[in-house]
Design a protein around this motif. Structure first.
Motif, short mmCIF file in Angstrom:
data_model
loop_
_atom_site.label_atom_id
_atom_site.label_comp_id
_atom_site.label_asym_id
_atom_site.label_seq_id
_atom_site.Cartn_x
_atom_site.Cartn_y
_atom_site.Cartn_z
N PHE A 162 0.86 -1.18 0.00
CA PHE A 162 0.00 0.00 0.00
C PHE A 162 0.90 1.24 0.00
O PHE A 162 1.69 1.45 0.93
N ALA A 163 0.76 2.02 -1.08
CA ALA A 163 1.61 3.19 -1.24
C ALA A 163 0.92 4.21 -2.12
O ALA A 163 -0.14 3.96 -2.71
N ASP A 164 1.52 5.40 -2.21
CA ASP A 164 1.01 6.45 -3.08
C ASP A 164 1.61 6.23 -4.47
O ASP A 164 2.82 6.35 -4.67
N GLU A 165 0.76 5.90 -5.42
CA GLU A 165 1.23 5.52 -6.77
C GLU A 165 2.01 6.63 -7.43
O GLU A 165 3.07 6.39 -8.04
N LEU A 166 1.53 7.89 -7.31
CA LEU A 166 2.20 9.01 -7.95
C LEU A 166 3.62 9.18 -7.42
O LEU A 166 4.57 9.31 -8.19
N HIS A 167 3.77 9.16 -6.09
CA HIS A 167 5.09 9.42 -5.50
C HIS A 167 6.05 8.24 -5.71
O HIS A 167 7.25 8.46 -5.92
N ILE A 168 5.53 7.02 -5.68
CA ILE A 168 6.40 5.86 -5.95
C ILE A 168 6.88 5.89 -7.39
O ILE A 168 8.04 5.60 -7.69
N SER A 169 5.98 6.31 -8.30
CA SER A 169 6.37 6.40 -9.71
C SER A 169 7.41 7.49 -9.92
O SER A 169 8.42 7.28 -10.61
N ASN A 170 7.19 8.67 -9.29
CA ASN A 170 8.18 9.76 -9.40
C ASN A 170 9.51 9.37 -8.76
O ASN A 170 10.58 9.73 -9.26
N MET A 171 9.45 8.66 -7.64
CA MET A 171 10.67 8.21 -6.96
C MET A 171 11.48 7.30 -7.88
O MET A 171 12.71 7.47 -8.04
N THR A 172 10.81 6.33 -8.50
CA THR A 172 11.50 5.40 -9.41
C THR A 172 12.08 6.18 -10.60
O THR A 172 13.21 5.91 -11.04
N HIS A 173 11.31 7.12 -11.11
CA HIS A 173 11.76 7.92 -12.25
C HIS A 173 13.03 8.70 -11.89
O HIS A 173 13.99 8.76 -12.68
N ASN A 174 13.07 9.29 -10.66
CA ASN A 174 14.25 10.04 -10.23
C ASN A 174 15.48 9.15 -10.11
O ASN A 174 16.59 9.55 -10.49
N LEU A 175 15.30 7.96 -9.58
CA LEU A 175 16.45 7.06 -9.40
C LEU A 175 17.02 6.64 -10.75
O LEU A 175 18.25 6.61 -10.94
N ILE A 176 16.15 6.29 -11.71
CA ILE A 176 16.64 5.88 -13.04
C ILE A 176 17.26 7.08 -13.75
O ILE A 176 18.31 6.96 -14.40
N ASP A 177 16.65 8.26 -13.63
CA ASP A 177 17.18 9.46 -14.27
C ASP A 177 18.57 9.79 -13.73
O ASP A 177 19.48 10.13 -14.49
N ASN A 178 18.75 9.68 -12.40
CA ASN A 178 20.08 9.92 -11.81
C ASN A 178 21.10 8.91 -12.32
O ASN A 178 22.26 9.25 -12.58
N ALA A 179 20.69 7.65 -12.42
CA ALA A 179 21.61 6.61 -12.90
C ALA A 179 22.08 6.92 -14.31
O ALA A 179 23.25 6.69 -14.66
#
Length: 507
Positions: free
Chosen positions: A395-412
């Motif tokens: 159970f999580a906030d879909e928008l923030h988990i999606s943005n979090m994943t996007h930031n991690l891949i973008d940084n990589a």
């Protein structure tokens, strides 16, 4: 405020604080020396008064009870001697041998009438009286156990043994005089014979070694005591009596404490000023980087629009499609940046809440990875997915988990030189869902790893715009994970890439 000025100000304050402490310590030492001298003077005055009082006493006032009983007998013997001497002086013609009778000293054993002398009743009474007194004196001498000097009428004060002195009286006199002279400490008291190294007297629980080696040693020759030994009254005070009880010392400690407090507050102020200065620099860098980040996609979109206005380009469907995709990608990029900044600002406020719902982590990861497919392809890199089933409900906030994943891949991608090779994996470990994003990029130094989740912090690369970004991406990731009661960690080594690990609790 410039760094050099802060360093100069801190140095000057430190020197001033150290100087004050040194001056205070010197003053404390000087005060302690003065107090120690006053203490010694007070002890000496007290002992002088004690010996003065003892010398003014009668012998029977300062001998012990047993010796006082013998002394009373001795005084009776003196009285008998005086009477016998008066009889001899007044009736010397009645005695057989005048050589045995000397005025002032009664040394004969008995008195006899002269041969051929007929004594009158009064004269016979004189001889009888003398012999009666003599017999009484002899009985007293034998009962008192005094030596021959006592029988001869020597001064009784000169025959009292020092070991029979009333030492408890001496003890009480010393303590009383110490209090009168302003010393409220309770010392150990002893009487030392230096010739035999023997303590004739010592207070209970006293340390005999300390008494023997005490600096407070006073010669003890009271009137009435003649000894073959050198006798000393010795005092042993508790350790550091002056420093422990001095009011001046308390003020000194308070002064040093205030100096340390002011120093501590000054250091806090300098630290706050330095932190504020650093924060201002970070905000300035953020504004510069954000401006650069926005200008780049705007310039790209503007160029693409200009190209689309060209009829030759507009007539080619594939070319037109490529420019439209460029505009879409840059527009999405600006939207993500704007959304990240807005969400990060919201999370910093109190009362922020998540929209929790059951999500499919693997689906979100696939969607985020797909959005970077073109970027990875253009740089000839790879983006691998290793998505394991999540055993449990997340159970999580879909928008923030999606943005979090996007930031991690973008940084990589951004921190990978040349061709980026990135792996995104998910797994279940116990009751936690685990997301890992690993790259083979430039890595992060140890000293930077503990700061990368701070807002506006960016790892220096020698050029502010060498790597695009404005220092809130990882802070946003940290806040999202924290709000979901999860944990984020990084394992990295310069030149060997980085791996970010996110753990989120499962229901």
């Amino acid at each position: 405020m410039k760094r050099r000025f802060l360093i100069l100000l801190s140095t000057l304050f430190a020197l001033a604080a150290i100087s004050l402490v040194i001056l205070q310590v010197v003053q404390t030492k000087r005060s302690a020396e003065i107090s120690d001298n006053l203490f010694n003077i007070s002890v000496n005055n007290a002992m002088d008064n004690v010996f003065t009082q003892i010398n003014q006493m009668r012998v029977e006032d300062y001998v012990n009870q047993k010796e006082r009983f013998h002394l009373l007998r001795y005084r009776r013997i003196e009285e008998l001697n005086d009477k016998m001497q008066d009889i001899v002086r007044c009736n010397s013609e009645l005695f057989y041998d005048e050589q045995r009778v000397s005025f002032g000293v009664s040394s004969q054993d008995s008195a006899y009438a002269r041969q051929g002398v007929v004594l009158s009743d009064s004269e016979a009474g004189v001889l009888t009286q003398y012999n009666t007194l003599l017999n009484a004196r002899n009985r007293l001498v034998t009962g008192a156990g005094l030596n021959d000097h006592s029988a001869r009428g020597d001064n009784p004060r000169q025959q009292i043994d020092a070991s029979k002195f009333n030492f408890p009286l001496l003890d009480s006199l010393i303590r009383e005089e110490l209090v009168i002279n302003g010393i409220d400490l309770q010392p150990s008291i002893g009487v030392l014979s230096t010739s035999s190294d023997t303590l004739l007297y010592a207070t209970l629980s006293a340390d005999t070694h300390e008494l023997r080696n005490s600096a407070y040693k006073f010669n003890f020759h009271a009137n009435g005591i003649v000894s073959h030994d050198d006798l000393y009254v010795v005092l042993s005070f508790p350790p550091s009596p002056i420093i422990l009880s001095s009011k001046a010392n308390l003020f000194t400690l308070a002064s040093i404490g205030m100096i340390l407090l002011v120093t501590f507050l000054f250091m806090l102020s300098i630290r706050a000023v330095y932190s504020q200065r650093k924060l201002n620099e970070m905000k300035t860098d953020f504004i510069n980087n954000m401006t650069h980040e926005i200008k780049t996609p705007l310039a790209t979109i503007s160029l693409a629009c200009e190209m689309l206005r060209d009829n030759s380009v507009n007539s080619d469907a594939d070319t037109r499609r490529n420019f439209v995709n460029i505009i879409s990608d840059e527009n999405r990029r600006m939207r993500v940046m704007t959304e990240t900044m807005l969400q990060s600002a919201k999370m910093s406020r109190k009362g922020f809440s998540l929209n929790l719902q059951e999500i499919d982590l693997n689906t979100l990861v696939e969607s985020s990875a797909q959005s970077f497919a073109l970027t990875i392809e253009n740089r000839h890199g790879t983006l691998g997915l290793d998505l394991q089933p999540i055993n449990g409900a997340l159970f999580a906030d879909e928008l923030h988990i999606s943005n979090m994943t996007h930031n991690l891949i973008d940084n990589a991608i951004k921190y990978s030189e040349g061709e980026p090779h990135i792996t995104v994996s998910t797994a279940t470990e116990g009751d936690m869902a685990v997301l890992r994003v690993a790259d083979q990029g430039i890595g992060i130094a140890k000293e930077d790893q503990k700061h990368i989740f701070e807002k506006f912090y960016r790892v220096s690369t020698g050029n502010v715009h060498n790597v695009k970004g404005f220092g809130i991406g990882l802070n946003y990731v940290y806040q999202v994970v924290l709000l979901h009661n999860g944990k984020v960690s990084v394992a990295s080594e310069p030149g060997h890439g980085s791996t970010f690990t996110i753990t989120l609790p499962l229901s």
